[in-house]
Design a protein around this motif. Structure first.
Motif, mmCIF file in Angstrom:
data_model
loop_
_atom_site.group_PDB
_atom_site.id
_atom_site.type_symbol
_atom_site.label_atom_id
_atom_site.label_comp_id
_atom_site.label_asym_id
_atom_site.label_seq_id
_atom_site.Cartn_x
_atom_site.Cartn_y
_atom_site.Cartn_z
ATOM 1 N N ILE A 194 18.417 69.829 5.860
ATOM 2 C CA ILE A 194 17.757 68.651 4.321
ATOM 3 C C ILE A 194 17.798 69.093 3.646
ATOM 4 O O ILE A 194 17.414 70.666 3.236
ATOM 5 C CB ILE A 194 16.134 68.809 5.377
ATOM 6 N N ILE A 195 17.877 68.222 2.364
ATOM 7 C CA ILE A 195 17.045 68.618 0.803
ATOM 8 C C ILE A 195 16.286 68.399 0.537
ATOM 9 O O ILE A 195 15.776 67.970 1.066
ATOM 10 C CB ILE A 195 18.330 68.068 0.449
ATOM 11 N N ALA A 196 15.958 69.875 -0.284
ATOM 12 C CA ALA A 196 13.898 69.570 0.028
ATOM 13 C C ALA A 196 13.916 69.244 -1.764
ATOM 14 O O ALA A 196 14.596 69.268 -2.736
ATOM 15 C CB ALA A 196 13.078 71.626 -0.534
ATOM 16 N N HIS A 197 12.681 68.367 -1.588
ATOM 17 C CA HIS A 197 12.457 67.844 -3.329
ATOM 18 C C HIS A 197 13.773 67.787 -3.802
ATOM 19 O O HIS A 197 13.777 67.957 -5.110
ATOM 20 C CB HIS A 197 11.696 68.363 -3.838
ATOM 21 N N PRO A 198 14.776 66.311 -3.351
ATOM 22 C CA PRO A 198 15.774 66.186 -4.120
ATOM 23 C C PRO A 198 15.837 65.091 -5.732
ATOM 24 O O PRO A 198 16.602 65.012 -6.161
ATOM 25 C CB PRO A 198 16.442 65.821 -3.208
ATOM 26 N N HIS A 224 7.275 63.608 -1.379
ATOM 27 C CA HIS A 224 7.134 65.770 -1.724
ATOM 28 C C HIS A 224 6.793 65.112 -3.515
ATOM 29 O O HIS A 224 6.853 64.348 -3.961
ATOM 30 C CB HIS A 224 8.474 66.046 -1.878
ATOM 31 N N ARG A 225 5.396 65.637 -4.013
ATOM 32 C CA ARG A 225 4.620 64.600 -4.878
ATOM 33 C C ARG A 225 5.964 65.387 -5.844
ATOM 34 O O ARG A 225 5.530 64.522 -7.059
ATOM 35 C CB ARG A 225 3.250 66.222 -4.769
ATOM 36 N N ILE A 245 18.211 61.572 8.228
ATOM 37 C CA ILE A 245 16.418 61.937 8.776
ATOM 38 C C ILE A 245 16.141 62.679 7.088
ATOM 39 O O ILE A 245 16.679 62.343 6.248
ATOM 40 C CB ILE A 245 16.473 63.502 9.404
ATOM 41 N N VAL A 246 14.829 61.247 7.329
ATOM 42 C CA VAL A 246 14.113 61.685 6.347
ATOM 43 C C VAL A 246 12.876 62.116 6.582
ATOM 44 O O VAL A 246 12.337 62.214 7.584
ATOM 45 C CB VAL A 246 13.243 60.177 5.667
ATOM 46 N N THR A 247 12.497 63.081 5.688
ATOM 47 C CA THR A 247 10.920 63.849 5.545
ATOM 48 C C THR A 247 10.223 64.000 5.026
ATOM 49 O O THR A 247 10.219 63.393 3.629
ATOM 50 C CB THR A 247 11.280 65.375 6.140
ATOM 51 N N GLY A 248 9.009 64.211 5.073
ATOM 52 C CA GLY A 248 7.028 64.509 4.022
ATOM 53 C C GLY A 248 7.690 65.918 4.493
ATOM 54 O O GLY A 248 6.678 65.650 5.564
ATOM 55 N N SER A 249 6.795 66.303 3.060
ATOM 56 C CA SER A 249 6.244 67.745 3.721
ATOM 57 C C SER A 249 5.540 67.995 2.064
ATOM 58 O O SER A 249 5.436 66.898 1.234
ATOM 59 C CB SER A 249 7.007 68.672 3.238
ATOM 60 N N ASN A 264 1.704 65.040 2.209
ATOM 61 C CA ASN A 264 3.176 64.104 3.047
ATOM 62 C C ASN A 264 3.338 65.177 4.263
ATOM 63 O O ASN A 264 3.446 66.170 4.083
ATOM 64 C CB ASN A 264 3.981 64.781 2.222
ATOM 65 N N THR A 265 3.529 63.997 5.492
ATOM 66 C CA THR A 265 4.098 64.838 6.632
ATOM 67 C C THR A 265 5.289 63.805 6.745
ATOM 68 O O THR A 265 6.091 62.947 6.941
ATOM 69 C CB THR A 265 2.719 63.849 8.017
ATOM 70 N N THR A 266 6.128 64.189 8.024
ATOM 71 C CA THR A 266 7.294 63.396 8.492
ATOM 72 C C THR A 266 6.634 62.912 9.936
ATOM 73 O O THR A 266 6.199 63.143 11.082
ATOM 74 C CB THR A 266 8.432 64.684 9.103
ATOM 75 N N ALA A 267 7.320 61.481 9.858
ATOM 76 C CA ALA A 267 6.862 60.648 11.155
ATOM 77 C C ALA A 267 8.025 61.382 12.676
ATOM 78 O O ALA A 267 8.664 62.169 12.353
ATOM 79 C CB ALA A 267 7.695 59.484 10.997
ATOM 80 N N ASP A 268 7.367 60.897 13.329
ATOM 81 C CA ASP A 268 7.598 61.974 14.466
ATOM 82 C C ASP A 268 9.316 61.207 15.224
ATOM 83 O O ASP A 268 9.147 61.934 15.774
ATOM 84 C CB ASP A 268 6.530 60.978 16.297
ATOM 85 N N ASP A 269 9.126 60.193 14.578
ATOM 86 C CA ASP A 269 10.948 60.570 15.602
ATOM 87 C C ASP A 269 12.051 60.894 14.644
ATOM 88 O O ASP A 269 12.924 61.371 14.952
ATOM 89 C CB ASP A 269 10.956 58.784 15.432
#
Length: 286
Positions: A194-198, A224-225, A245-249, A264-269
């Motif tokens: 997954i690309i971080a803070h892209p 991501h902030r 896939i999309v994430t939040g962290s 920031n959080t990532t959805a369960d799915d």
């Protein structure tokens, strides 16, 4: 084999410990995640998996699911690109050789930068080494911490905005692989890239993103902030079109950054999709 998802509550998939550039040991990072209400957390130290065992034990003792991860360094021309690598095999020979090379480059560049800085500021290599934790590879954040300890700057932010800025006279570039090669390494090690803070200052060119997707890039860290609104919206549309896939962290670093666990959080799915796709190692459940 796919790993069945067993988790409840918020998930933060991007946290750092003192094994890279965070300020807390892995167990304390997991304790902080728990205090902020997280129930699934990943340790993603830069170019190392050395904190996994400690983090997993601490997380599961607190009733949390631990996601083994790493933030692999890459570079496209002048731009640093970071790839979050989830559920990789830490003993994969190709991935291990690359992370060994990157960590060695970190030490070399830090020594050269320290020597350059010492001509203008009262700081020595020993000051910088003193800022590293057990098992950590010395890097720019540790130089920043040494500058703070010597009273030369107020905090890491001031250090990176001035003395350690990439456009400055003291800067030395880090060796890192091409982003496509980095994706291939992660996928080859059974991981999920997954690309971080892209979506910060500039998006990667479309041609590079397409090549990364063709190589197995799984998605983007959308929440991501450091991401900016317009490029974030573009990547979110691309992710929807390609079913990525999309994430939040949080990108938590302890006292090294203002970021807080779970901001920031990532959805369960999406967590479930990462678990299903990873083959190199398994999440650790309580």
């Amino acid at each position: 084999m796919p790993h069945a998802p067993r988790f409840t509550g918020p998930s933060d998939l991007h946290l750092h410990s003192s094994h890279s550039d965070g300020t807390e040991p892995p167990a304390e990072v997991m304790a902080a995640a728990h205090r902020y209400g997280l129930r699934t957390a990943a340790l993603t130290d830069h170019d190392t998996t050395s904190g996994w065992a400690e983090a997993a034990e601490a997380a599961t003792s607190l009733g949390m699911t631990f996601v083994p991860g790493m933030e692999l360094s890459a570079r496209h021309r002048w731009r640093s690109v970071h790839l979050l690598a989830y559920l990789v095999d830490p003993d994969d020979p190709a991935l291990r050789a690359m992370t060994d090379r990157i960590r060695s480059s970190r030490v070399d560049r830090a020594q050269i930068m320290a020597e350059r800085i010492s001509h203008d500021y009262d700081i020595a290599w020993a000051d910088i080494v003193a800022q590293t934790g057990d098992g950590a590879t010395v890097g720019r954040p540790h130089i920043a911490d040494a500058l703070v300890a010597r009273g030369i700057v107020v905090d890491r932010t001031e250090a990176f905005a001035g003395i350690l800025h990439p456009a400055g006279d003291y800067y030395v570039a880090l060796y890192a692989p091409d982003p496509v090669a980095a994706v291939e390494l992660i996928v080859g090690a059974g991981g999920v890239p997954i690309i971080a803070h892209p979506a910060g200052r500039a998006l990667l060119p479309d041609s590079v993103l397409q090549a990364m997707l063709d190589a197995g890039l799984a998605g983007f860290e959308i929440a991501h902030r450091e991401n900016l609104p317009e490029p974030t919206a573009l990547l979110a549309r691309l992710a929807a079109e390609r079913d990525l896939i999309v994430t939040g962290s949080s990108d938590y670093h302890g006292l090294g950054k203002p970021n807080l666990p779970g901001e920031n959080t990532t959805a369960d799915d999406m967590v479930a999709r990462i678990f299903a796709r990873g083959r190199g190692t398994a999440p650790v459940h309580p």
